[in-house]
Design a protein around this motif. Structure first.
Motif, PDB file in Angstrom:
ATOM      1  N   GLN A 129      71.852  10.830   4.855  1.00  9.09           N
ATOM      2  CA  GLN A 129      72.825  11.242   3.840  1.00  9.09           C
ATOM      3  C   GLN A 129      73.326  10.036   3.042  1.00  9.09           C
ATOM      4  O   GLN A 129      73.425  10.092   1.816  1.00  9.09           O
ATOM      5  CB  GLN A 129      73.984  11.947   4.537  1.00  9.09           C
ATOM      6  N   THR A 151      80.222  24.312  10.104  1.00  7.68           N
ATOM      7  CA  THR A 151      80.031  22.993   9.506  1.00  7.68           C
ATOM      8  C   THR A 151      80.638  22.977   8.110  1.00  7.68           C
ATOM      9  O   THR A 151      80.179  23.673   7.209  1.00  7.68           O
ATOM     10  CB  THR A 151      78.536  22.638   9.436  1.00  7.68           C
ATOM     11  N   GLU A 184      72.713  13.401  14.910  1.00  7.36           N
ATOM     12  CA  GLU A 184      73.813  13.357  13.936  1.00  7.36           C
ATOM     13  C   GLU A 184      73.910  11.978  13.280  1.00  7.36           C
ATOM     14  O   GLU A 184      74.110  11.860  12.072  1.00  7.36           O
ATOM     15  CB  GLU A 184      75.126  13.720  14.613  1.00  7.36           C
ATOM     16  N   ARG A 216      79.688  17.866   5.590  1.00 10.26           N
ATOM     17  CA  ARG A 216      79.583  17.394   6.966  1.00 10.26           C
ATOM     18  C   ARG A 216      78.192  17.691   7.525  1.00 10.26           C
ATOM     19  O   ARG A 216      77.424  18.440   6.937  1.00 10.26           O
ATOM     20  CB  ARG A 216      80.614  18.082   7.859  1.00 10.26           C
ATOM     21  N   ILE A 217      77.913  17.142   8.689  1.00 10.04           N
ATOM     22  CA  ILE A 217      76.647  17.386   9.380  1.00 10.04           C
ATOM     23  C   ILE A 217      76.951  18.155  10.663  1.00 10.04           C
ATOM     24  O   ILE A 217      77.803  17.741  11.449  1.00 10.04           O
ATOM     25  CB  ILE A 217      75.938  16.059   9.716  1.00 10.04           C
ATOM     26  N   MET A 276      73.347  20.657   6.977  1.00  9.74           N
ATOM     27  CA  MET A 276      73.963  19.608   6.164  1.00  9.74           C
ATOM     28  C   MET A 276      73.648  19.864   4.694  1.00  9.74           C
ATOM     29  O   MET A 276      72.802  20.698   4.378  1.00  9.74           O
ATOM     30  CB  MET A 276      73.452  18.228   6.573  1.00  9.74           C
TER      31      MET A 276
END
Length: 190
Positions: free
Chosen positions: A169, A62, A162, A66-67, A87
């Motif tokens: 986020q 990752t 996600e 990013r996740i 994350m």
């Protein structure tokens, strides 16, 4: 207990032979510091190291910012699964995951949520792992064991996790700047 941790780290190193053993040892110790002792005592070292390796691979795969989401079923109990996420750390990750899984009808059995400082080499590989406050990017990792997964739920659930973590986020990404602006306004009003 220390023998148990050493067994898990040894198995983790064996599962990831192309990685630095000291780095993997540190990763294993960070996970251990967040795991309840009784759960670790009861667990089979091979399964623990397998799941630790899966979380480490996701962490490495990752990219920063990013996740990463990975969902794996337990082979001997296909109605049970392990959800791994990685994350940048922010507020409401665990709450969002717990609420989502519960609302979807799943039962959470165990949750592990280490927050780590991750430094990467120029190629993007994990180079150092530290405590939540330290050099590197503050990173949230989760491992959630849950049950109630139906045969065709895997891809849809991973995608939804996600998506929701992306919303978290976005919602929390500007929090510090919003708080700073609110404090400026407060000072102006004094």
């Amino acid at each position: 207990m220390e023998d148990r941790v050493a067994d898990v780290i040894e198995a983790l190193v064996a599962r990831l032979p192309d990685h630095d053993s000291e780095l993997l040892g540190e990763f294993g110790r960070k996970l251990r510091s967040r795991a309840p002792a009784d759960r670790l005592e009861e667990a089979e070292p091979g399964l623990v190291s397998e799941q630790a390796a899966a979380l480490f691979r996701l962490l490495e795969d990752t990219e920063s910012g990013r996740i990463g989401v990975r969902l794996t079923r337990l082979p001997d109990r296909p109605h049970r699964a392990v959800l791994f996420t990685v994350m940048s750390d922010c507020a409401f990750i665990v709450e969002t995951l717990q609420e989502m899984l519960t609302a979807e009808g799943y039962s959470i059995i165990a949750l592990l949520h280490p927050i780590l400082s991750i430094s990467r080499d120029p190629a993007g590989r994990v180079a150092a792992i530290g405590d939540r406050v330290g050099p590197g990017t503050r990173t949230s990792a989760t491992r959630i064991l849950f049950e109630g997964l139906k045969p065709d739920d895997d891809a849809g659930l991973a995608d939804e996790v996600e998506r929701r973590l992306g919303q978290v986020q976005l919602a929390t990404g500007g929090f510090e700047s919003m708080m700073g602006r609110a404090q400026e306004i407060e000072r102006d009003l004094e």
